[in-house]
Design a protein around this motif. Sequence first.
Motif, PDB file in Angstrom:
ATOM      1  N   ARG A   1       0.795  -1.222   0.000  1.00 20.03           N
ATOM      2  CA  ARG A   1       0.000   0.000   0.000  1.00 20.03           C
ATOM      3  C   ARG A   1       0.834   1.282   0.000  1.00 20.03           C
ATOM      4  O   ARG A   1       1.841   1.390   0.698  1.00 20.03           O
ATOM      5  CB  ARG A   1      -0.926   0.006   1.214  1.00 20.03           C
ATOM      6  CG  ARG A   1      -1.881  -1.189   1.201  1.00 20.03           C
ATOM      7  CD  ARG A   1      -2.786  -1.151  -0.004  1.00 20.03           C
ATOM      8  NE  ARG A   1      -3.160  -2.474  -0.445  1.00 20.03           N
ATOM      9  CZ  ARG A   1      -4.320  -2.764  -1.011  1.00 20.03           C
ATOM     10  NH1 ARG A   1      -5.216  -1.840  -1.203  1.00 20.03           N
ATOM     11  NH2 ARG A   1      -4.564  -3.986  -1.422  1.00 20.03           N
ATOM     12  N   LEU A   2       0.354   2.232  -0.795  1.00 17.96           N
ATOM     13  CA  LEU A   2       0.931   3.568  -0.880  1.00 17.96           C
ATOM     14  C   LEU A   2      -0.210   4.575  -0.736  1.00 17.96           C
ATOM     15  O   LEU A   2      -1.387   4.197  -0.744  1.00 17.96           O
ATOM     16  CB  LEU A   2       1.614   3.762  -2.239  1.00 17.96           C
ATOM     17  CG  LEU A   2       2.832   2.888  -2.548  1.00 17.96           C
ATOM     18  CD1 LEU A   2       3.109   2.892  -4.048  1.00 17.96           C
ATOM     19  CD2 LEU A   2       4.046   3.379  -1.776  1.00 17.96           C
ATOM     20  N   THR A   3       0.134   5.835  -0.625  1.00  7.20           N
ATOM     21  CA  THR A   3      -0.882   6.882  -0.611  1.00  7.20           C
ATOM     22  C   THR A   3      -0.716   7.734  -1.866  1.00  7.20           C
ATOM     23  O   THR A   3       0.402   8.104  -2.226  1.00  7.20           O
ATOM     24  CB  THR A   3      -0.758   7.755   0.648  1.00  7.20           C
ATOM     25  OG1 THR A   3      -1.043   6.939   1.802  1.00  7.20           O
ATOM     26  CG2 THR A   3      -1.743   8.908   0.612  1.00  7.20           C
TER      27      THR A   3
ATOM     28  N   GLY B   1     -12.047  -5.415   1.078  1.00  5.84           N
ATOM     29  CA  GLY B   1     -11.265  -4.224   0.815  1.00  5.84           C
ATOM     30  C   GLY B   1     -11.436  -3.164   1.895  1.00  5.84           C
ATOM     31  O   GLY B   1     -10.564  -2.314   2.099  1.00  5.84           O
ATOM     32  N   THR B   2     -12.552  -3.224   2.614  1.00  5.12           N
ATOM     33  CA  THR B   2     -12.829  -2.274   3.688  1.00  5.12           C
ATOM     34  C   THR B   2     -11.852  -2.420   4.847  1.00  5.12           C
ATOM     35  O   THR B   2     -11.554  -1.456   5.552  1.00  5.12           O
ATOM     36  CB  THR B   2     -14.283  -2.461   4.172  1.00  5.12           C
ATOM     37  OG1 THR B   2     -15.153  -2.072   3.105  1.00  5.12           O
ATOM     38  CG2 THR B   2     -14.608  -1.642   5.405  1.00  5.12           C
ATOM     39  N   THR B   3     -11.344  -3.616   5.045  1.00  4.32           N
ATOM     40  CA  THR B   3     -10.447  -3.855   6.182  1.00  4.32           C
ATOM     41  C   THR B   3      -9.079  -3.210   5.979  1.00  4.32           C
ATOM     42  O   THR B   3      -8.399  -2.865   6.941  1.00  4.32           O
ATOM     43  CB  THR B   3     -10.240  -5.366   6.408  1.00  4.32           C
ATOM     44  OG1 THR B   3      -9.537  -5.942   5.289  1.00  4.32           O
ATOM     45  CG2 THR B   3     -11.579  -6.080   6.564  1.00  4.32           C
ATOM     46  N   THR B   4      -8.668  -3.052   4.729  1.00  2.00           N
ATOM     47  CA  THR B   4      -7.311  -2.594   4.441  1.00  2.00           C
ATOM     48  C   THR B   4      -6.976  -1.234   5.054  1.00  2.00           C
ATOM     49  O   THR B   4      -5.916  -1.086   5.667  1.00  2.00           O
ATOM     50  CB  THR B   4      -7.062  -2.581   2.924  1.00  2.00           C
ATOM     51  OG1 THR B   4      -7.242  -3.898   2.409  1.00  2.00           O
ATOM     52  CG2 THR B   4      -5.645  -2.137   2.608  1.00  2.00           C
ATOM     53  N   PRO B   5      -7.829  -0.205   4.907  1.00  6.07           N
ATOM     54  CA  PRO B   5      -7.487   1.077   5.530  1.00  6.07           C
ATOM     55  C   PRO B   5      -7.289   0.981   7.045  1.00  6.07           C
ATOM     56  O   PRO B   5      -6.410   1.648   7.600  1.00  6.07           O
ATOM     57  CB  PRO B   5      -8.687   1.969   5.172  1.00  6.07           C
ATOM     58  CG  PRO B   5      -9.226   1.386   3.907  1.00  6.07           C
ATOM     59  CD  PRO B   5      -9.051  -0.096   4.079  1.00  6.07           C
ATOM     60  N   TRP B   6      -8.112   0.169   7.722  1.00  6.32           N
ATOM     61  CA  TRP B   6      -7.938   0.031   9.176  1.00  6.32           C
ATOM     62  C   TRP B   6      -6.619  -0.677   9.498  1.00  6.32           C
ATOM     63  O   TRP B   6      -5.849  -0.218  10.348  1.00  6.32           O
ATOM     64  CB  TRP B   6      -9.102  -0.722   9.812  1.00  6.32           C
ATOM     65  CG  TRP B   6      -8.942  -0.872  11.313  1.00  6.32           C
ATOM     66  CD1 TRP B   6      -8.573   0.125  12.183  1.00  6.32           C
ATOM     67  CD2 TRP B   6      -9.114  -2.052  12.084  1.00  6.32           C
ATOM     68  NE1 TRP B   6      -8.507  -0.376  13.484  1.00  6.32           N
ATOM     69  CE2 TRP B   6      -8.837  -1.712  13.449  1.00  6.32           C
ATOM     70  CE3 TRP B   6      -9.483  -3.357  11.781  1.00  6.32           C
ATOM     71  CZ2 TRP B   6      -8.931  -2.638  14.482  1.00  6.32           C
ATOM     72  CZ3 TRP B   6      -9.574  -4.290  12.823  1.00  6.32           C
ATOM     73  CH2 TRP B   6      -9.296  -3.926  14.155  1.00  6.32           C
ATOM     74  N   PHE B   7      -6.361  -1.779   8.811  1.00  2.00           N
ATOM     75  CA  PHE B   7      -5.109  -2.499   9.045  1.00  2.00           C
ATOM     76  C   PHE B   7      -3.910  -1.593   8.774  1.00  2.00           C
ATOM     77  O   PHE B   7      -2.944  -1.568   9.534  1.00  2.00           O
ATOM     78  CB  PHE B   7      -5.032  -3.734   8.139  1.00  2.00           C
ATOM     79  CG  PHE B   7      -6.070  -4.790   8.414  1.00  2.00           C
ATOM     80  CD1 PHE B   7      -6.835  -4.776   9.568  1.00  2.00           C
ATOM     81  CD2 PHE B   7      -6.298  -5.813   7.496  1.00  2.00           C
ATOM     82  CE1 PHE B   7      -7.804  -5.753   9.818  1.00  2.00           C
ATOM     83  CE2 PHE B   7      -7.237  -6.797   7.733  1.00  2.00           C
ATOM     84  CZ  PHE B   7      -8.006  -6.767   8.895  1.00  2.00           C
ATOM     85  N   LEU B   8      -3.991  -0.840   7.661  1.00  2.35           N
ATOM     86  CA  LEU B   8      -2.881   0.030   7.275  1.00  2.35           C
ATOM     87  C   LEU B   8      -2.686   1.168   8.270  1.00  2.35           C
ATOM     88  O   LEU B   8      -1.558   1.475   8.683  1.00  2.35           O
ATOM     89  CB  LEU B   8      -3.128   0.606   5.878  1.00  2.35           C
ATOM     90  CG  LEU B   8      -2.033   1.522   5.333  1.00  2.35           C
ATOM     91  CD1 LEU B   8      -0.750   0.742   5.088  1.00  2.35           C
ATOM     92  CD2 LEU B   8      -2.489   2.194   4.032  1.00  2.35           C
ATOM     93  N   MET B   9      -3.787   1.812   8.680  1.00  2.00           N
ATOM     94  CA  MET B   9      -3.672   2.936   9.603  1.00  2.00           C
ATOM     95  C   MET B   9      -3.237   2.485  10.996  1.00  2.00           C
ATOM     96  O   MET B   9      -2.623   3.254  11.743  1.00  2.00           O
ATOM     97  CB  MET B   9      -4.995   3.709   9.669  1.00  2.00           C
ATOM     98  CG  MET B   9      -5.366   4.412   8.372  1.00  2.00           C
ATOM     99  SD  MET B   9      -4.023   5.446   7.712  1.00  2.00           S
ATOM    100  CE  MET B   9      -3.972   6.749   8.941  1.00  2.00           C
ATOM    101  N   THR B  10      -3.530   1.247  11.352  1.00  2.00           N
ATOM    102  CA  THR B  10      -3.011   0.710  12.612  1.00  2.00           C
ATOM    103  C   THR B  10      -1.481   0.676  12.570  1.00  2.00           C
ATOM    104  O   THR B  10      -0.804   1.057  13.529  1.00  2.00           O
ATOM    105  CB  THR B  10      -3.564  -0.702  12.871  1.00  2.00           C
ATOM    106  OG1 THR B  10      -4.991  -0.633  13.015  1.00  2.00           O
ATOM    107  CG2 THR B  10      -2.976  -1.305  14.147  1.00  2.00           C
TER     108      THR B  10
ATOM    109  N   ALA C   1      -5.198   4.336   0.983  1.00  2.00           N
ATOM    110  CA  ALA C   1      -4.607   2.989   1.028  1.00  2.00           C
ATOM    111  C   ALA C   1      -4.562   2.395  -0.375  1.00  2.00           C
ATOM    112  O   ALA C   1      -5.117   1.343  -0.650  1.00  2.00           O
ATOM    113  CB  ALA C   1      -5.421   2.090   1.966  1.00  2.00           C
ATOM    114  N   GLY C   2      -3.884   3.096  -1.273  1.00  2.00           N
ATOM    115  CA  GLY C   2      -3.867   2.687  -2.677  1.00  2.00           C
ATOM    116  C   GLY C   2      -2.964   1.508  -2.955  1.00  2.00           C
ATOM    117  O   GLY C   2      -1.943   1.305  -2.295  1.00  2.00           O
ATOM    118  N   TRP C   3      -3.331   0.709  -3.958  1.00  2.00           N
ATOM    119  CA  TRP C   3      -2.513  -0.424  -4.376  1.00  2.00           C
ATOM    120  C   TRP C   3      -1.281   0.101  -5.105  1.00  2.00           C
ATOM    121  O   TRP C   3      -1.365   1.041  -5.893  1.00  2.00           O
ATOM    122  CB  TRP C   3      -3.301  -1.350  -5.301  1.00  2.00           C
ATOM    123  CG  TRP C   3      -4.664  -1.701  -4.807  1.00  2.00           C
ATOM    124  CD1 TRP C   3      -5.074  -1.773  -3.516  1.00  2.00           C
ATOM    125  CD2 TRP C   3      -5.814  -2.014  -5.607  1.00  2.00           C
ATOM    126  NE1 TRP C   3      -6.404  -2.109  -3.450  1.00  2.00           N
ATOM    127  CE2 TRP C   3      -6.882  -2.264  -4.719  1.00  2.00           C
ATOM    128  CE3 TRP C   3      -6.034  -2.103  -6.973  1.00  2.00           C
ATOM    129  CZ2 TRP C   3      -8.151  -2.610  -5.158  1.00  2.00           C
ATOM    130  CZ3 TRP C   3      -7.310  -2.447  -7.407  1.00  2.00           C
ATOM    131  CH2 TRP C   3      -8.348  -2.702  -6.509  1.00  2.00           C
TER     132      TRP C   3
END
Length: 439
Positions: free
Chosen positions: A156-158, A206-215, A281-283
Amino acid sequence: MKKRKNLSLFLSLVITLSLCLGLIGCSKSNTNTSNKDASEKKDFKGTEITALLPPWYKFSDEMLKDFEKETGIKVKLEIMEWDSLVDKVLTSCASGVAPADVTEFSWDWVSKFGKAKWYEPLNKYFDKESLKDITTKDIFKYKDDYLAIPIYNDFRLTYLNTAYFKKAGITENPKNIDELLKAAITMKEKGVVKYPITIPFSATAGTTTPWFLMTKAYGGDLFDENFKPLFLDKDSAGYKAMDFLIKGLKDYKIIDPASVGMQGTDVVESFKNGNSAIDLAGWAGNVSSYTNPKESKIADTLEVIQVPGLNGKSRTYGLHEAIGIPAASTKKDAAAEFIKWLNKPEVVKKLFIELGIFPNHQSTIDQLIKEKKLYGGEAISKAMPTIEPLFKQGAPVWYTEFETDVATTMNQMAKGSLTVDAGLKHIAEKAEKLAKENK
């Protein structure tokens, strides 16, 4: 690029049938490919194989014709949305039937699928030299067997649409979470863009990714080494990450309320069309499509940055994807030829340029940067050393069910049916239950 649907109905089936029916698949495997020399030249003319893959692998007809011309093998491509694809793979394999001759294989399937013997070990088709350049290969290793070969180095990148930043008078890119939030609020208040941040909030994986990433960005992890939840305390990284996302939607209103129905692929299309300023949380591979003027309205204003983290320290994680051969396939040799072909340097390069499939081959990454064909190469090069696994100890066998529960719960929080406290409490209790049941 993910994904998934509730799979709890399949859990008992997986446990009870994996050994017996998985072994059936393996017996088919032995009759098809045992004692074969991997380097033996075979005549595949007239052979047709099926490939089951998610939407981001829409190989062009030209590419598939090139493969057929080179090998004699015709590929019948079946594209399915992620959740449906996972359902088909699980139900087919649990029944001793091949979902296709070649399929997607996600990083979190290794333990479960390896134990069940659902997929053909690929060691005999790839020697050490051919695997040497594939940086993420060991993620798909079960004991001594490679169950799949990586095809997508998905981390993930921004991404920023700098046009909106400039219009709002923001001259510096956000380096930490506070700066990111401040920039988004500023753009909204100045009427530059109504919903600056785009993320999915549907009941899909796909909804889980932003939470996992921001953690990760907040400096923490979801679990300790014993899979004890670490996100219940209000000072924890996991709590702060969820609070950031829900407040962004409900309080600051910098996330579109329509996101409750958006999947990961919807986010990509929305950002390409200039509907937001930040793809949080971009690919990694999206840099290819985002900078393609034929399909993107933001090609000239895109900027790639590392994920803004706590105190400016960036962290990210990988959701690596591979392709493998179900043990029940009757065309394993031909399927292996397709996997080999997809890993040829010139094809790897083409997959990135045409489809945004970010390479697993270090030599290809280096070449793309050298040839200036990897937009944002400097930022991406800096991000790669910060890639971590989501779980340091490896994905638990119950990860798929956990992810499904997280997605459903986040969707409920986004709709206002659950508070952050109640939602995280439910997620923690579900995780502890799954861990206990799978000891």
